[in-house]
Scaffold this motif. Structure first.
Motif, PDB file in Angstrom:
ATOM      1  N   VAL A   1       3.703   2.872   0.365  1.00 44.82           N
ATOM      2  CA  VAL A   1       3.086   3.895   1.219  1.00 44.82           C
ATOM      3  C   VAL A   1       3.735   3.929   2.603  1.00 44.82           C
ATOM      4  N   TYR A   2       4.018   2.777   3.166  1.00 47.52           N
ATOM      5  CA  TYR A   2       4.534   2.709   4.537  1.00 47.52           C
ATOM      6  C   TYR A   2       5.960   3.242   4.603  1.00 47.52           C
TER       7      TYR A   2
ATOM      8  N   ARG B   1       5.671   9.445  14.363  1.00 44.42           N
ATOM      9  CA  ARG B   1       6.162   8.654  13.246  1.00 44.42           C
ATOM     10  C   ARG B   1       5.115   7.616  12.852  1.00 44.42           C
ATOM     11  N   MET B   2       5.040   7.328  11.556  1.00 41.71           N
ATOM     12  CA  MET B   2       4.085   6.334  11.075  1.00 41.71           C
ATOM     13  C   MET B   2       4.305   4.993  11.773  1.00 41.71           C
ATOM     14  N   GLU B   3       5.555   4.590  11.965  1.00 49.00           N
ATOM     15  CA  GLU B   3       5.841   3.332  12.655  1.00 49.00           C
ATOM     16  C   GLU B   3       5.276   3.327  14.067  1.00 49.00           C
ATOM     17  N   ASP B   4       5.350   4.473  14.743  1.00 49.08           N
ATOM     18  CA  ASP B   4       4.867   4.547  16.123  1.00 49.08           C
ATOM     19  C   ASP B   4       3.346   4.577  16.195  1.00 49.08           C
TER      20      ASP B   4
ATOM     21  N   ASP C   1       1.004  -1.640   3.668  1.00 48.84           N
ATOM     22  CA  ASP C   1       0.714  -0.453   2.859  1.00 48.84           C
ATOM     23  C   ASP C   1      -0.754  -0.055   2.965  1.00 48.84           C
ATOM     24  N   THR C   2      -1.653  -1.033   3.053  1.00 51.59           N
ATOM     25  CA  THR C   2      -3.072  -0.722   3.224  1.00 51.59           C
ATOM     26  C   THR C   2      -3.311   0.005   4.537  1.00 51.59           C
ATOM     27  N   LEU C   3      -2.688  -0.465   5.615  1.00 58.32           N
ATOM     28  CA  LEU C   3      -2.818   0.218   6.903  1.00 58.32           C
ATOM     29  C   LEU C   3      -2.233   1.625   6.841  1.00 58.32           C
ATOM     30  N   ALA C   4      -1.070   1.759   6.192  1.00 53.59           N
ATOM     31  CA  ALA C   4      -0.428   3.070   6.104  1.00 53.59           C
ATOM     32  C   ALA C   4      -1.301   4.053   5.325  1.00 53.59           C
ATOM     33  N   ARG C   5      -1.867   3.595   4.220  1.00 47.30           N
ATOM     34  CA  ARG C   5      -2.755   4.458   3.431  1.00 47.30           C
ATOM     35  C   ARG C   5      -3.991   4.832   4.245  1.00 47.30           C
ATOM     36  N   SER C   6      -4.528   3.897   4.997  1.00 47.77           N
ATOM     37  CA  SER C   6      -5.697   4.175   5.834  1.00 47.77           C
ATOM     38  C   SER C   6      -5.361   5.167   6.935  1.00 47.77           C
TER      39      SER C   6
END
Length: 446
Positions: free
Chosen positions: A29-30, A40-43, A365-370
């Motif tokens: 996911v990430y 951006r997801m990273e940011d 991945d859990t954080l990214a999905r959340s």
């Protein structure tokens, strides 16, 4: 110099999405470059790896010795040689995991010497070495901190200790570590009051210890400005363990303390998920409180075990738990200087070197999905609309007069009698809202 400690992971972990194979070290996911709410997801996530549990903990518990393969922790080594080997492995891990930040305590990175001067020299040497590795890898420092809880001198606290010499020793550690964090261009500096509390009230002066703690934090804030450090100072709430009661019990207690001593403009909070649940709150509650009261700073991402009443620091794995908290974070504008630090421990039976990758990948991945669910909650608008509707009457003439001081108690009471007020209860619709959040969680694509 140690190279390729994680030799079974030859390549950096990359985003593979749904195409990731069974047993493949990859992010499902990430995706760091994916755009989420204009960033951006990273940011958004600003993920960091902690130095202590990942590289400085042997996998021991109160009933058993360490189980982990960490050769630099063997007792028969030169302490500085061991510190260099540990640092090599840590930066190899940071680079292969592909995360932008790390965090560390002073004694995680450098061995404590026989004096403050020797400890300072050890840390200076290792910080210089870390700076070179940061330059080479691009990994940055999310925050630094001083360990003011492990050494026996801090058994009765650091800033709250009954001995002013212990207070002074702690001040020396914090000054040096704050300056080291500044040299490494850290985004924040954390103070965790692990033993700033009491074990019995029979030998404790509560007011004096509070005054001491406030004085210590004032000195830290003053020195931050003196040296030109522009990062955020963070306090980390925890209710107890190792003490019976800690003064930084939860976000509300920290907020009240900062207001009482005029420090609310100098400090924000670093919220740990497991600490939130130990205090009897949800992580969602602690984040919402901090965001709504302007003290939200950073997060230690982990979880506890509901069958254990202590700080297990496990890797996060529940999108249901994290999504509402991520919603509050993005609703409040997201992180400024903070991020998600993985203050997490492998289980003692997770002894393979690559287990450290599996734990972090799953948590990330859990954080990214959340985060994706939080984005969907913002776009859906159901939760925010329900909140607006529930408090809409406070925009009426009566509501405005009450909040702006246009009435006193007597006139308000007289109005209630004269207007024969008899308001009816209105449903809070909790179950419907819970169903709506579940709907969003279930239907949000990865």
């Amino acid at each position: 110099m140690m190279t390729q400690f994680f030799d079974t992971v030859p390549e950096p972990v990359a985003f593979a999405g749904r195409s990731a194979g069974l047993g493949q070290l990859a992010y499902r996911v990430y995706n760091p470059d994916r755009q989420v709410l204009g960033r951006r997801m990273e940011d958004h996530l600003r993920i960091a790896v902690c130095y202590w549990h990942s590289f400085n903990w042997p996998g021991s518990d109160i009933f058993g010795h360490g189980t982990f393969d960490r050769p630099w922790l063997a007792p028969d080594q030169d302490p500085m040689d061991a510190a260099r080997a540990k640092q090599d492995a840590a930066f190899e891990f940071f680079e292969k995991l592909g995360t932008p930040f790390f965090c560390f305590h002073d004694v995680d990175m450098a061995p404590e010497g026989g004096s403050l001067a020797e400890s300072r020299a050890n840390l200076d040497a290792m910080v210089d070495r870390a700076a070179a590795k940061m330059e080479a890898t691009g990994v940055r420092l999310l925050w630094g901190t001083a360990n003011l809880f492990s050494h026996p001198r801090y058994a009765a606290g650091a800033a709250t200790n009954p001995d002013p010499e212990v207070f002074a020793h702690a001040a020396a550690q914090v000054r040096h570590m704050l300056e080291a964090t500044h040299r490494l261009d850290g985004a924040n500096y954390v103070l965790w009051g692990g033993r700033e509390g009491y074990e019995t009230l029979l030998n404790t002066r509560l007011r004096q210890e509070a005054d001491q703690l406030a004085r210590f934090l004032t000195l830290v804030a003053e020195h931050k400005h003196k040296i030109g450090f522009t990062g955020t100072l963070l306090l980390e709430p925890k209710p107890q363990e190792p003490t019976k009661h800690q003064y930084d019990y939860d976000c509300a207690a920290v907020h009240g303390f900062l207001e009482r001593y005029g420090l609310v403009d100098e400090f924000k909070v670093n919220i740990e998920v497991n600490h939130a649940t130990l205090s009897g709150h949800s992580f969602h509650h602690e984040v919402a409180y901090a965001v709504d009261n302007g003290i939200f700073g950073s997060v230690d991402a982990n979880r506890g075990d509901p069958q254990n009443g202590w700080d297990t620091d496990q890797f996060p794995n529940s999108v249901d738990e994290l999504s509402p908290a991520l919603y509050e974070i993005v609703r409040g504008g997201g992180f400024s200087t903070g991020g998600f630090n993985f203050d997490t421990k492998l289980r003692r039976q997770s002894m393979a070197r690559d287990d450290l990758f599996w734990g972090h990948i799953g948590g990330i991945d859990t954080l990214a999905r959340s985060l994706l669910v939080a984005e969907a909650m913002v776009a859906d608008g159901t939760v925010e609309h329900a909140r607006e509707q529930r408090y809409a009457q406070w925009g009426s003439d009566l509501g405005v007069d009450i909040m702006k001081g246009g009435v006193d108690l007597a006139s308000l009471a007289d109005k209630a009698v004269a207007d024969r007020l008899s308001p009816l209860p209105v449903s809070g619709r909790q179950e419907r809202l819970e169903n709506e959040v579940n709907r969003i969680i279930w239907t949000t694509p990865s």
